[in-house]
Structures are given as structure tokens and as C-alpha cells.
Design a protein around this motif. Structure first.
Motif, mmCIF file in Angstrom:
data_model
loop_
_atom_site.group_PDB
_atom_site.id
_atom_site.type_symbol
_atom_site.label_atom_id
_atom_site.label_comp_id
_atom_site.label_asym_id
_atom_site.label_seq_id
_atom_site.Cartn_x
_atom_site.Cartn_y
_atom_site.Cartn_z
ATOM 1 N N THR A 210 57.185 31.476 -87.658
ATOM 2 C CA THR A 210 57.921 30.878 -88.760
ATOM 3 C C THR A 210 57.452 31.478 -90.073
ATOM 4 O O THR A 210 56.373 32.076 -90.167
ATOM 5 N N SER A 211 58.275 31.286 -91.104
ATOM 6 C CA SER A 211 57.962 31.836 -92.414
ATOM 7 C C SER A 211 58.506 30.898 -93.484
ATOM 8 O O SER A 211 59.601 30.345 -93.319
ATOM 9 N N PRO A 212 57.782 30.719 -94.596
ATOM 10 C CA PRO A 212 58.295 29.864 -95.676
ATOM 11 C C PRO A 212 59.336 30.555 -96.545
ATOM 12 O O PRO A 212 60.010 29.906 -97.328
ATOM 13 N N VAL A 213 59.479 31.877 -96.429
ATOM 14 C CA VAL A 213 60.421 32.643 -97.251
ATOM 15 C C VAL A 213 61.300 33.482 -96.335
ATOM 16 O O VAL A 213 60.928 33.760 -95.183
ATOM 17 N N PRO A 214 62.467 33.911 -96.780
ATOM 18 C CA PRO A 214 63.319 34.775 -95.950
ATOM 19 C C PRO A 214 62.604 36.068 -95.604
ATOM 20 O O PRO A 214 61.886 36.658 -96.414
ATOM 21 N N LYS A 215 62.790 36.522 -94.372
ATOM 22 C CA LYS A 215 62.182 37.772 -93.918
ATOM 23 C C LYS A 215 62.967 38.295 -92.733
ATOM 24 O O LYS A 215 63.927 37.657 -92.274
#
Length: 487
Positions: free
Chosen positions: A135-140
Motif C-alpha cells: 500500500t501507499s499513501p500517495v499515488p504511485k
């Protein structure tokens, strides 16, 4: 404008059209409208009349058919099964049946559009598009260039619930059914064996020592009628009793009735005694008659043999009625009662099952097989049912109404049984259940689901898999913790 200038302008227009196409899908602009706009701009730059360009004013085909669902006016991945508006008051656009439906996931919105959307839905984090625990807190993007998928507030429920868009529901063929409270039309199949009716078997034996003089032309398997002669015999004890009876008859003595009773006790037929009393003459050979109509099961009598009192000469059975003894599991006996309807089938009989009822439930359980025995009485006028034939017994189980759902609604993994509850508005949640009997395409739900609940009856595995994935991702990004971006 010179030819070189016109060529340069055409290249710029083509490049601009390509850039516009990347964002046009997000704003609901079709490919046909993009081509028309590009041709109009190119016509102006080339000095031509825009009306003369082919396709500039070509009308698009009007969509037809009923409204399937409503989509976001900006092309965002939001759908609705009814009319609704965006946060800024714009109405969702209807999608008709004839329009080209894109049932796959819509392109991910840009970060600016995602931030604009947070007024209505908040993005919690982004998850790996391949379902990996990342998971990631920002778009990637992942290593293959695929954008991470945003997870919005309300979509990461700890109970594993999942929200499915109307388009995806149509593509996967999801169908639902209502859990109903009704008697379960269940049947229990059990093996059975045909046996003779114990009440219709006769044994022919002598009550005094005797010599067999003649034997009738009957063998094992022969069918005989009641009163037909079987053997004639000579017995010294019976002969002495006959002489005493004849003396009492001639002298009209008081011992006449006692002598008659003695002959009956020795097994002399009543018609023989009456004939002696009428004619006044005794006989040496005593005939023995068949006591009932039936089939000869066993013949032990042989001409000239000496038979002692109690020896069996014949065994005869009336086969007009037979028993079927069925064995059922111990756990199923509590659901069966005397009088329960059954259907009995036999191999080789093509005229269908024979209906019947349970006549007796035996009071014992077999220690080895842990089964109980049931007795079913069947008519057999034509003698087609023979002893030791194999039978297949279908027992009609009824009982009190129970909660039941279609069999396809239950996911049985071996370790658990689950149904998918339809919570409405495209939301689904797996619910563990305890199942019972099956019958007529339905299965009993002992616990976990109540009457009136809506469950998914098809495509259950697809929703269950997505629900498990969401639950796993929610565990990785639990509320109160910030998911860390992977490098």
C-alpha cells in the motif's frame, strides 16, 4: 499561409489532439467528437471551409434503450443505480443500453481530480493493482507501470465487505435470492433388501413319528394352492387313535369327543376325521394338506423316509405381500416417523418407483454400521418382487419450516460454509453459516442467515475472493495507522 506553415500547423494540431485524448476519456468526450474537433481546427488552419470537411457535421447515432445506470459527469469511477448529483450539484449522466459499456475499471483519476473528489469521498490509501500486500499513501505505479488503486473511506471495512459497481455486477453475472422460511422438500436415500413377510410363512411338520408313503409332485420354488395334498403317511400312533375314535363312534360312547380331540392334536386333518365318522371305516394312510397358498421354499420330504415328530417336511411362503428392510444412518432416525411416505425402486423394473409408507421402525441400532432399520410393506400380487432383491428407498422428509437458500449460495471450503449477503447499493458481505439438510436444490441454514435476507446465488466465489482481499488490505492499513510507501 505557406505550404510549410500549413504543414507545421497540422503537426501541432495532431500533437494537441493526442494530448487532449488522454484527458478526454476522463471528461466523457468521445473519440468521434475529438476527430471532429481536430478536423475543424485543421480546416481553419488550411484555409478550407469547415463545413466542407467530411464528418465535421456528421451527426452521431442517438443512444437508444432503457437507462442501465448513471455515471459521473467527469468520467470518474463513480456509478449509481438511480439518479444522483455530484458534490457541486451537477447531475450524473444516464448510460443507455445501446451505448458502448466499459465494464472494466475506469482510468484512475489524476491527483488533482482525486483531491477535488475528497469533498464527497476521502482516499485513505492506494493498494497494489495486482492484489499484493503493498500500500501507499500517495499515488504511485508498480514495476509494470500500472497505477495503484485508491481505497476510499468506507471501502476498507474490517468485516470484509466489498462494494461492486453496477457494470461489474452485470459482467460477472451476479444473481441474488431471498432466504425463505418453509418446509424443506428433502429426500433421504437408503439401501434396502426385500424379505418375506414373517407372518405368511408356514412350516409343515409331524406331531408323531410316521413313515412317508407318497410325496406330491412339488419341488422347491413350486407354487401351490391352499388345501393341495403334500404327502401321505402312516403313523402307528395315529392309527391307534383312529381305531379308538371309530369304536367310540359306533358305540356312541361318551369318549367320542375326547378321541376326536386326540386326533386333532396329532395333526389329522378335520375332513379326514369327519369322513371316518360318516363312513364308519378307518384308514391307514393319512394325507397332509397345504395350510396356505404360496411358494415352496424348502422340501425335505422323501418317499419312504421315516420322519420323527417335529421334523420339517416343507416350508411354504405366501409372497402376495413382501417387506423391504431399509437401513438409514443413526443421525437421520430422529427425522423419520411411522407412516412417512417413501418411494421404492428396483433394478430391472422399468415401471417406476413403488409408493409406500414406513410400517415399523426397529428399536435397535447396528453396532457395526451405526444404522437403524425401517420396514416397508409392499404388495406383490404378480410375484415380481423376490426375497433378497436390492432396493433403493427414497424417504420423503418433511417437518417444521426451516430457513433455506439455494445450494449455489453456499460456499463450502471444507473448513467453513459462507454465504454472501447483499447489503444493497452494490455492497456485499460474507457471512459464516451452519448448514443442515439439502433437498430440491435448496439447503437448510441452521444459523447465520434469517428469513428475508438477500444472498448471492451465483458468482459467489468472485465476490468472496474480492472480499477476502479487501479484508487483508484493511488489516495491513488498519485505521489509525499510516500505510508506508514502498520504494
Amino acid at each position: 499561409m505557406s505550404a510549410v506553415g500549413k504543414l507545421t500547423a497540422a503537426v501541432l494540431v495532431a500533437g494537441s489532439a493526442g494530448w487532449i485524448g488522454l484527458t478526454a476519456g476522463e471528461k466523457g468526450i468521445t473519440v468521434a467528437s475529438l476527430i471532429g474537433m481536430a478536423e475543424m481546427q485543421l480546416a481553419v488552419l488550411m484555409g478550407n471551409d469547415a463545413v466542407a470537411m467530411p464528418g465535421a457535421d456528421a451527426p452521431e447515432a442517438e443512444p437508444t434503450g432503457p437507462v442501465i445506470y448513471w455515471r459521473h459527469p467527469d468520467g470518474l469511477p463513480e456509478w449509481s443505480v438511480s439518479e444522483r448529483q455530484t458534490a457541486d450539484g451537477r447531475a450524473f449522466l444516464p448510460v443507455l443500453a445501446s451505448e458502448d459499456l466499459s465494464l472494466g475499471p475506469a482510468p484512475e483519476p489524476s491527483s488533482e481530480m482525486a483531491m477535488a473528489e475528497t469533498g464527497e469521498r476521502t482516499i485513505l490509501y492506494y493498494r497494489n493493482p495486482m492484489g499484493l500486500p503493498d500500500t501507499s499513501p500517495v499515488p504511485k505505479q508498480d514495476s509494470m507501470g500500472m497505477d495503484y488503486i485508491p481505497v476510499y473511506d468506507g471501502e476498507n471495512s474490517d468485516d470484509g465487505s466489498v462494494t461492486v459497481s453496477p457494470g461489474k455486477l452485470q459482467r460477472t453475472g451476479v444473481r441474488t435470492a431471498e432466504a425463505v422460511l418453509a418446509p424443506l422438500a428433502a429426500t433421504l436415500r437408503a439401501p434396502g433388501i426385500v424379505e418375506l413377510d414373517e407372518r405368511r410363512i408356514s412350516v409343515i411338520s409331524l406331531r408323531a413319528d410316521a413313515f412317508i408313503e407318497t410325496v406330491a409332485d412339488v419341488t422347491t420354488g413350486s407354487t401351490i394352492a391352499e388345501g393341495a395334498p403334500l404327502v401321505t403317511l402312516y403313523s402307528p400312533e395315529i392309527a391307534a387313535a383312529l381305531a379308538q375314535f371309530l369304536t367310540d363312534v359306533r358305540s356312541e360312547g361318551r369318549l367320542r369327543e375326547g378321541a376326536r380331540q386326540r386326533l386333532e392334536n396329532l395333526g389329522v386333518p378335520g375332513e379326514v376325521i369327519d369322513r371316518i365318522a360318516t363312513e364308519g371305516q378307518t384308514t391307514v394312510s393319512i394325507p397332509i394338506m397345504a395350510p396356505r397358498s404360496g411358494v415352496v421354499l424348502e422340501r425335505m420330504a422323501v418317499e419312504g423316509m421315516m420322519s420323527e415328530a417335529g421334523d420339517t417336511l416343507f416350508r411354504i411362503a405366501d409372497t402376495s405381500t413382501v417387506w423391504v428392510i431399509a437401513e438409514v444412518p443413526e443421525a437421520a432416525l430422529m427425522e423419520i416417523a411411522v407412516g412417512t411416505e417413501v418411494r421404492v425402486s428396483f433394478r430391472g423394473l422399468t415401471d417406476g418407483p413403488i409408493p409406500g409408507r414406513i410400517d415399523t421402525i426397529y428399536p435397535e441400532i447396528d453396532m457395526m454400521t451405526r444404522t437403524g432399520k425401517l420396514r416397508i410393506e409392499l404388495p406383490n400380487p404378480d410375484g415380481r418382487l423376490r426375497a433378497n432383491m436390492f432396493a433403493e428407498v427414497e424417504i420423503m422428509l418433511g417437518g417444521a419450516p426451516v430457513v433455506q437458500v439455494p445450494e449455489g449460495a453456499v460456499i463450502d471450503t471444507g473448513d467453513r460454509q459462507v454465504v454472501i449477503l447483499d447489503l444493497g447499493e452494490g455492497r456485499f458481505r460474507p457471512e459464516p453459516v451452519t448448514v443442515g439438510r439439502k433437498g430440491d436444490g435448496m439447503i437448510e441454514i441452521v444459523s447465520g442467515v434469517g428469513a428475508g435476507d438477500i444472498v448471492v446465488s451465483s458468482a459467489t466465489f468472485l465476490i468472496d475472493a474480492e472480499s477476502n482481499l479487501n479484508a487483508a488490505l484493511a488489516a495491513l492499513a488498519a485505521p489509525g495507522s499510516t500505510p508506508e510507501a514502498n520504494p
